[in-house]
Motif scaffolding. Structure first.
Motif, PDB file in Angstrom:
ATOM      1  N   ASP B 125      -4.322   1.166  -0.398  1.00  0.00           N
ATOM      2  CA  ASP B 125      -4.119   0.802  -1.870  1.00  0.00           C
ATOM      3  C   ASP B 125      -5.224   0.857  -2.543  1.00  0.00           C
ATOM      4  OD1 ASP B 125      -2.058  -0.565  -3.557  1.00  0.00           O
ATOM      5  OD2 ASP B 125      -3.869  -1.957  -3.618  1.00  0.00           O
ATOM      6  N   TYR B 134       0.745   6.124  -8.249  1.00  0.00           N
ATOM      7  CA  TYR B 134       1.739   5.083  -8.301  1.00  0.00           C
ATOM      8  C   TYR B 134       2.710   5.220  -7.010  1.00  0.00           C
ATOM      9  CZ  TYR B 134       6.113   2.811  -9.240  1.00  0.00           C
ATOM     10  OH  TYR B 134       7.299   2.019  -9.149  1.00  0.00           O
ATOM     11  N   TYR B 135       2.520   4.237  -6.136  1.00  0.00           N
ATOM     12  CA  TYR B 135       3.484   4.255  -5.362  1.00  0.00           C
ATOM     13  C   TYR B 135       4.117   2.811  -4.990  1.00  0.00           C
ATOM     14  CZ  TYR B 135       0.193   1.470  -2.459  1.00  0.00           C
ATOM     15  OH  TYR B 135      -0.875   0.692  -1.730  1.00  0.00           O
ATOM     16  N   ARG B 136       5.342   2.901  -4.437  1.00  0.00           N
ATOM     17  CA  ARG B 136       6.282   1.632  -4.324  1.00  0.00           C
ATOM     18  C   ARG B 136       7.346   1.731  -3.371  1.00  0.00           C
ATOM     19  NH1 ARG B 136      10.715  -1.312  -6.740  1.00  0.00           N
ATOM     20  NH2 ARG B 136      11.202   0.724  -7.667  1.00  0.00           N
TER      21      ARG B 136
END
Ligand SMILES: [Cu+2]
Lengths: 304, 185
Positions: B125, B134-136
């Motif tokens: 992170d 961006y990552y999710r």
């Protein structure tokens, strides 16, 4: 969306073949979409009585790959150019150094990668003789017959292969599974559905013995971000319309492949439609495109 | 996709923090403490002294990640000997599933010069934030999950400064021009 070859197109292919018989032809005159084409340019006669000492075949960008067959007594030169996607492509093949007397014929063998889409592919040929040359480079404009041309280019008619399956008027076509990297926990399968019936339908679910689980997914690029989602309500198939599961969009996600998915392998997929019922198809495993963003050896449209 | 859209995409995550112009200039990149696919510790210092191409993804990704990795094999080949002076790094934004062992097995399918980094979720992170990635996590109905993630490749100079991105799906000529510029710096 893709249109598929009709009977009329096949008829056109036959016309094309007979019209071009007197000139330089490609034999066979037809090729099945999605398969590599192995055939030959046939030189049936010289230039106005003069023996043929060479041919130069000019390949349009629609030809995705080309490899000449070795020909004893002849020198072969392959000319490269930058193709679509910025990758190298074969622009021309030249045979020289041999001789075909006017009253004999000869074949110049090639393996060609042809487009996945049905339709004619015209390939201009320049025939060089001891005296003079003949340029077989005329391409009929839409609606014009090949008969009307004096110097028709060679042509091969790409014909859509028969559907993998038909159920309740729904045709399943162009199915393949992307070969998965080692230990990849998932892989994608693709196919195109054509609903020839008068009733709208829906691909509800998919199952396979080749993976622990299969789901219908969509992926899309959204401002530089890749997003993958489940198609929770399946895939709509309008009456008379098409729906594609293809790279860059919808796919069947195969979770937990039971065995490595390597090129040359086969995957059985059972498709369940809301109205048409269920049907099982066998899909080939193909390598993910490794030739520059498009095509690859199997012309499945690559990954964009 | 043009450059402006791409930078806007990269900025999705950090848009609230800084204007896009400033992002392009300075704010991409930073320290990290991860492990490579052989389990050896790696940090930003391991990449200094050579230009780097860094991209983020995960091994369950069915199309974009393998395509980028295959493209890199092709680009490295086209770069010729200069490619041996380039760090190419695939960073997992799915460290829960992508163990070093998984990264090692997965990367055997691609050019052997490509390194794979993973690590603790907190360290991944930190690196993702530093790179404005961006990552999710997105749950899937069958119990698995997908990862939304920025798909661009980040080109960094030998001093660890962001130079420019390569967008996903570019035809080969643009990435090759960018990589040759990077190697010529
Ligand atoms: Cu998926």
């Amino acid at each position: 969306m893709r249109r598929f070859a009709s009977r009329a197109a096949v008829g056109a292919a036959l016309l094309v073949a007979s019209a071009a018989q007197a000139h330089i032809t490609l034999t066979p005159a037809t090729a099945e979409a999605g398969h590599s084409f192995a055939g030959a340019f046939r030189v049936g006669h010289g230039c106005a009585g003069s023996a043929t000492k060479g041919i130069r075949v000019v390949l349009p960008p629609a030809v995705t790959s080309a490899r000449p067959q070795a020909k004893p007594g002849w020198t072969i030169k392959v000319e490269h150019a930058v193709g679509p996607e910025g990758k190298d492509r074969v622009a021309a093949i030249v045979w020289s150094g041999g001789l075909v007397p006017d009253d004999e014929y000869d074949d110049f063998g090639v393996m060609l990668g042809l487009p996945a889409k049905a339709g004619p592919v015209f390939i201009p040929v320049v025939q060089t003789c001891e005296a003079g040359e003949s340029r077989w480079d005329e391409i009929p404009s839409p609606g014009t017959s090949l008969h009307s041309l004096k110097r028709p280019a060679a042509v091969v008619e790409v014909i859509a292969p028969p559907p993998l399956a038909v159920i309740g008027g729904i045709e399943v076509r162009e199915g393949w599974v992307r070969a998965a990297p080692n230990s990849a926990p998932a892989a994608a399968a693709y196919l195109v559905l054509h609903n020839g019936s008068k009733q709208a339908d829906r691909l509800v679910s998919v199952s396979t013995p080749a993976a622990a689980r299969a789901e219908l997914h969509n992926m899309r690029m959204d401002g530089g971000v890749m997003r993958m989602r489940a198609l929770e309500h399946g895939l709509d198939l309008p009456a008379g319309g098409d729906a594609a599961l293809a790279p860059g969009g919808n796919h069947v996600m195969l979770f937990g492949p039971a065995a490595p998915l390597e090129p040359g392998g086969k995957v059985e997929l059972t498709l369940v439609f809301e109205h048409a019922g269920r049907v099982t198809v066998t899909l080939p495993v193909r390598s993910a495109d490794d030739s520059g963003g498009g095509g690859g050896e199997h012309h499945h449209g690559g990954m964009r | 996709m043009n450059r402006r859209q791409l930078i806007a995409g990269i900025a999705l995550f950090g848009a609230a923090l800084a204007p896009v112009r400033a992002l392009a200039a300075a704010a991409i990149g930073g320290p990290f403490r991860l492990v490579d696919q052989f389990g050896h510790p790696v940090s930003e210092r391991d990449l200094l002294g050579r230009p780097s191409a860094i991209f983020f993804g995960y091994t369950l990704c069915p199309e974009v990640c393998p395509t980028t990795l295959v493209s890199f094999g092709r680009w490295l080949k086209k770069l010729g000997p200069a490619a041996n002076r380039l760090n190419v790094v695939f960073v997992s934004i799915d460290p829960g599933r992508d163990t070093p062992r998984q990264m090692r097995d997965y990367l055997t399918s691609f050019d052997q010069r490509i390194r794979g980094f993973t690590g603790s979720p907190a360290e991944v992170d930190r690196m993702a934030k530093a790179y404005r990635v961006y990552y999710r996590k997105v749950p899937l109905p069958g119990g698995s999950y997908a990862m939304d993630h920025s798909a661009a490749v980040y080109l960094m100079d030998a001093a660890g400064r962001f130079v420019e991105p390569i967008g996903y799906g570019e035809t080969d000529d643009m990435p090759m021009a960018s990589l040759r510029r990077l190697m010529g710096r």
